[in-house]
Design an enzyme around this catalytic site. Structure first.
Site, PDB file in Angstrom:
ATOM      1  N   GLU A   1      52.990  41.557  49.804  1.00 25.01           N
ATOM      2  CA  GLU A   1      52.132  42.713  50.115  1.00 25.01           C
ATOM      3  C   GLU A   1      51.754  42.733  51.604  1.00 25.01           C
ATOM      4  O   GLU A   1      51.689  43.783  52.223  1.00 25.01           O
ATOM      5  CB  GLU A   1      50.882  42.710  49.232  1.00 25.01           C
ATOM      6  CG  GLU A   1      51.195  43.027  47.756  1.00 25.01           C
ATOM      7  CD  GLU A   1      49.963  43.421  46.953  1.00 25.01           C
ATOM      8  OE1 GLU A   1      48.931  42.744  47.083  1.00 25.01           O
ATOM      9  OE2 GLU A   1      50.035  44.411  46.202  1.00 25.01           O
TER      10      GLU A   1
ATOM     11  N   ASP B   1      39.661  31.199  40.412  1.00 22.99           N
ATOM     12  CA  ASP B   1      40.702  30.329  40.981  1.00 22.99           C
ATOM     13  C   ASP B   1      40.501  28.847  40.690  1.00 22.99           C
ATOM     14  O   ASP B   1      41.434  28.055  40.840  1.00 22.99           O
ATOM     15  CB  ASP B   1      40.752  30.502  42.510  1.00 22.99           C
ATOM     16  CG  ASP B   1      41.254  31.876  42.913  1.00 22.99           C
ATOM     17  OD1 ASP B   1      41.635  32.655  42.025  1.00 22.99           O
ATOM     18  OD2 ASP B   1      41.264  32.172  44.116  1.00 22.99           O
TER      19      ASP B   1
ATOM     20  N   VAL C   1      27.546  26.739  49.882  1.00 24.11           N
ATOM     21  CA  VAL C   1      27.365  25.584  48.999  1.00 24.11           C
ATOM     22  C   VAL C   1      27.955  24.346  49.686  1.00 24.11           C
ATOM     23  O   VAL C   1      29.070  24.376  50.186  1.00 24.11           O
ATOM     24  CB  VAL C   1      28.064  25.821  47.640  1.00 24.11           C
ATOM     25  CG1 VAL C   1      27.917  24.587  46.745  1.00 24.11           C
ATOM     26  CG2 VAL C   1      27.512  27.060  46.958  1.00 24.11           C
TER      27      VAL C   1
ATOM     28  N   GLN D   1      42.444  39.983  37.914  1.00 25.80           N
ATOM     29  CA  GLN D   1      42.347  40.463  36.539  1.00 25.80           C
ATOM     30  C   GLN D   1      41.765  39.399  35.603  1.00 25.80           C
ATOM     31  O   GLN D   1      40.834  39.664  34.823  1.00 25.80           O
ATOM     32  CB  GLN D   1      43.755  40.858  36.078  1.00 25.80           C
ATOM     33  CG  GLN D   1      43.771  41.686  34.836  1.00 25.80           C
ATOM     34  CD  GLN D   1      45.198  42.040  34.377  1.00 25.80           C
ATOM     35  OE1 GLN D   1      45.358  42.447  33.252  1.00 25.80           O
ATOM     36  NE2 GLN D   1      46.186  41.891  35.228  1.00 25.80           N
TER      37      GLN D   1
ATOM     38  N   GLY E   1      32.733  36.448  44.064  1.00 24.01           N
ATOM     39  CA  GLY E   1      34.063  37.042  43.996  1.00 24.01           C
ATOM     40  C   GLY E   1      34.183  37.868  42.725  1.00 24.01           C
ATOM     41  O   GLY E   1      33.185  38.269  42.133  1.00 24.01           O
TER      42      GLY E   1
ATOM     43  N   ASN F   1      26.025  33.271  47.539  1.00 19.94           N
ATOM     44  CA  ASN F   1      27.284  33.625  48.204  1.00 19.94           C
ATOM     45  C   ASN F   1      27.143  33.399  49.698  1.00 19.94           C
ATOM     46  O   ASN F   1      26.089  33.614  50.276  1.00 19.94           O
ATOM     47  CB  ASN F   1      27.650  35.094  47.925  1.00 19.94           C
ATOM     48  CG  ASN F   1      29.102  35.379  48.227  1.00 19.94           C
ATOM     49  OD1 ASN F   1      29.988  34.711  47.694  1.00 19.94           O
ATOM     50  ND2 ASN F   1      29.373  36.342  49.093  1.00 19.94           N
TER      51      ASN F   1
END
Lengths: 397, 397
Positions: A170, A297, A82, A314, A13, A38
Site C-alpha cells: 500500500e 497486535d 507506559v 479488523q 488503537g 495513551n
C-alpha cells in the site's frame, strides 16, 4: 478508596478505543472506574498511514482527537507513556505517575520486527505512528531538495521499501503516485527516480489469491515500481542497502515494512510470548490472569487450522468489543463470551483508483476494490465516531 | 560565419533579463545575434526568495519560465552552466559547449561571502536560488519531523539566521510567521521554538533611518525573534553555532545571509576585483575591455560620496537597460550613455502585513510599507512580463 472495580486500558488503537467505547456504553453509573491511557491525545487510523507517509493525504485525515471519541464524564483519559506493567502489584508505571487496576486491557500495539538485520533499526524508517509517517514524508521530500543542491547523487532519488505485505504494497503504491508530483515540484526527471520493493518471500501480499497478487504487481510495475522477490535485505548502511544476492542499492531512504512483533513492554512484564505476542485464552485473557485482557497486535489467536490470525485492524476491533463485554460480564458475575473472529473481507489499496479485495468468495480488482477500501474506511469512521466523524474525516474518500 | 556582431549575455537575473529584453526591443532584424545563457530555464525573483525559503509562499510564485519573457525568434536561449570566461579568445566555456562573442554581458550574480568563518560553507544554507530555498524550506520542516521522532532535542527547533541585512531580516520575519503553522502541523509547543538573528554590526538594516530600524526590531521581537547584535559567528559546527562572545547556540539549522561577493568566475577570468566585484567604467564596461559589460552583483559603482552602491535588484535592472542601450549605440557607432542610478526607494517586508519603506524623503511603516512592497513586486512583474505575468504570478500579492 472507592470499592468499585478499576479498569485500565493501555493504548487507544483499534482495540483500546473499541473496548473503551463499548465499556462506556454498557457500564452503569458507578459500576466501574475506567481509565484510558495513551501516549498521544489522538487516535490514528493505522490502515490509512501509508497515505500521509507518502504525502498523498494529510495527517489530519488520519487521526482523531480521543476526546471526540470518548465521553470524558464516563472515562478518564490519561495522556502518558507506559513504562512498565507490574503484574504482582497490579500497577502500571507511567512516565509521570502510577495507576492501579483491577482489570487491565493491554492494547499497546506492536513494534517493527527487524529480524536482527544489521543497520535496519538505525537507518530504516517504519510506518507505525503519526510521528513516524510525518518523518517518512519529510525525509523523502528533503531528499529531492538535497538532490538539487548536491551533485545529483542517485542515492537521493532511489527509494527502497522492505517487505511486500499489506503495508509495503500500500505504501509503495502511494509513493509511486507521489513521485511525479515531487519531480514536478523539484524539476527532476521522473525517469531518474527508482522505487524498489524488496521481499524475501517469492511473491507479494500473502493471503490473497494468486490472480489478485499478479494484478497488484502488474499495476505497481506499470506505476514504476521495481520488485525484487526472493531477495532479502542483508544489511542497511547509511546511503546503501545490501541484498543477499550480492546486489547493492544506493539509497538514503529505506522504509521497512517487513515485520511486526509484539510490544516489548508485554515481554518485560513477564508474560510468556512468541515474538512479543501472548497466546490469549478463549475469552482474550492472558494465561494465568483472570483480570488481564490482551488485544490487538500483542495477542496471539490460532484459527481452526492451527495458524495464527494476522494482526489486523479488523480482528483488534472485534477483540475490543468482546473484551469489553467479558469485563462487564465478569463484574456482574455473568457468563463470558468466547471470542470468534468473523472475517468480513480484505482490501488492499494500490494507489489512486486501484486496489484488490476479497469479500467472502468474491474477488475484486481495480476501481471496485478501491471503492471497497473507501467503504471500509468510512465504516470504521462511522463505528468509532458516527456520522459527524464520517463527515469531518471523510474528505479523503 | 555571419558578419553581424554576436552578443552573449551570461545570466538571466534582473540585469541579464532586462538587457535581453531591451536588446530584443531596440535591435533591428539581423543587426546582431543575441544569446542568453542561464543555468536554469527559469528566471527567479530574488527579492521574493525569502518567502519560499520560509515556506510562506510557493516556488511557482517566485519564478518565471525564461521563454515567457524572451522572444525566442529574436534571442537564442542556452540552458547551461558557465565554466570559464576566456577574455583573450573572446569565448565562454559552457558545461556542454563553447560560445564566441563580440560583446559580452556578465550578469552572473553574486555568491555568499562567508568571510572565512570556519564551518559556514559546510553547515550553513544560503538564500540564493530556487534550489537553495527549497532546501531551506524542506530542511526546516524535516527538523520538526525529526524532533518528534527523537528525544525532543532542542537543536532541532532552534533556528539561527546569520546577518540582519535585507535578506536576513526579511527571511527571519517570514520564518517567524511560518513557525506557528509548523508547530501546529507537528504538535510542537511554539514556546519551545527559538529564532536567533545574529549580527556582528550594532544594529539591523544598514541604510534605513534609525526609527524605521527600531520599528522593524520591535515588530520582529514581538513575533518571537531573539536578536544578538554586535555578536559575530565564530564557528559553525554540525549541531551548534559558536559566537564570539563565548556563547554556543545548539542548532541544526543555520541560514547565512551575512554577506555577498562577486562571482568567482569573474575573478578567475582575470579582471581586477574587490571581493569578486569589478569597478566598471561610466558606461558599465570592464576596465580595459570596450566590449565587455558587467552588471548586477558583479559590478562595483561608487556614488558621489565615494561609497559603493549596494547590489540590489533595482540597480541591476537600471544597469541592464543602460548596458543594452550602450551596446546598441556602440554597434551603430552612436554616443553611449553614462550610467546614473535613480533611487526609487527601498522597502523591506517584515512578514504578513508588516514592513518599512523609504521613498524619497518619506518614511513608511506597518501595512502601508507592506503594500508598497507588493507594489514594487507587481511593478517588476509588469516590467518584465506585462499584464499577463502580473495576473499569473500576482496571486501572492
Amino acid at each position: 478508596m472507592s470499592s468499585i472495580p478499576k479498569i485500565v486500558i493501555l493504548g487507544a488503537g483499534y482495540g483500546g478505543i473499541l473496548t473503551a467505547q463499548r465499556l462506556q456504553k454498557e457500564l452503569n453509573y458507578n459500576e466501574a472506574d475506567v481509565t484510558l491511557v495513551n501516549r498521544h491525545d489522538y487516535h490514528y487510523i493505522t490502515t490509512h498511514l501509508h497515505m500521509p507517509a507518502a504525502g498523498t493525504d494529510s495527517i489530519e485525515n488520519t487521526r482523531v482527537s480521543i476526546s471526540k471519541l470518548i465521553d470524558e464524564f464516563k472515562i478518564d483519559l490519561v495522556k502518558s507513556s507506559v513504562q512498565e506493567i507490574r503484574l504482582h502489584d497490579k500497577k502500571v508505571i507511567l512516565e509521570d505517575g502510577t495507576l492501579s487496576y483491577d482489570y487491565l486491557v493491554i492494547g499497546l500495539g506492536g513494534e517493527p520486527e527487524t529480524f536482527g538485520i544489521p543497520g535496519l533499526a538505525e537507518h530504516a524508517m517504519t510506518i507505525r505512528s503519526i510521528n513516524s509517517v510525518r518523518l517518512i514524508r519529510e525525509h523523502i521530500e528533503y531528499q529531492f531538495a538535497l538532490y538539487k543542491n548536491e551533485r545529483r547523487p542517485q542515492e537521493r532519488i532511489n527509494f527502497v521499501v522492505g517487505g511486500a505485505g499489506f503495508s509495503g504494497i500500500e505504501f509503495v503504491a502511494e509513493l509511486a503516485d507521489r513521485i511525479p508530483k515531487l519531480c514536478k515540484e523539484y524539476d527532476v526527471d521522473p525517469a531518474l527516480v527508482n522505487i524498489y520493493n524488496v521481499e524475501a518471500a517469492p511473491s507479494a501480499l500473502p493471503g490473497f489469491a494468486p490472480e489478485l497478487v499478479d494484478y497488484a504487481i502488474r499495476v505497481l510495475e506499470k506505476k514504476g515500481v521495481t520488485f525484487k522477490f526472493g531477495v532479502a535485505i542483508k544489511e542497511c548502511l547509511p546511503g546503501a542497502v545490501l541484498l543477499n544476492n550480492g546486489e547493492e542499492i544506493r539509497s538514503q531512504t529505506v522504509v521497512w515494512t517487513g515485520g511486526i512483533r509484539g510490544n516489548r513492554l508485554v515481554e518485560a512484564a513477564g508474560f510468556e510470548t512468541m515474538r512479543g505476542r501472548v497466546k490469549v485464552d478463549e475469552y482474550l485473557r492472558a494465561p494465568g490472569y483472570e483480570n488481564i485482557y490482551i488485544i490487538g497486535d500483542n495477542s496471539l489467536i490460532f484459527n481452526d487450522e492451527g495458524r495464527p490470525y494476522p494482526p489486523t485492524a479488523q480482528i483488534a476491533m472485534q477483540q475490543g468489543v468482546c473484551c469489553a463485554q467479558n469485563i462487564v460480564a465478569s463484574i456482574r458475575g455473568k457468563a463470558m463470551r468466547k471470542f470468534e473472529f468473523h472475517n468480513k473481507g480484505t482490501v488492499a489499496s494500490l494507489g489512486k483508483g486501484e486496489g484488490i479485495a476479497v469479500v467472502g468468495d468474491k474477488k475484486y480488482q481495480g476501481w471496485k476494490a478501491a471503492q471497497l477500501k473507501k467503504l471500509v474506511d468510512l465504516r470504521y469512521l462511522f463505528i468509532i465516531g458516527g456520522i459527524p466523524l464520517v463527515l469531518r474525516k471523510g474528505r479523503f474518500l
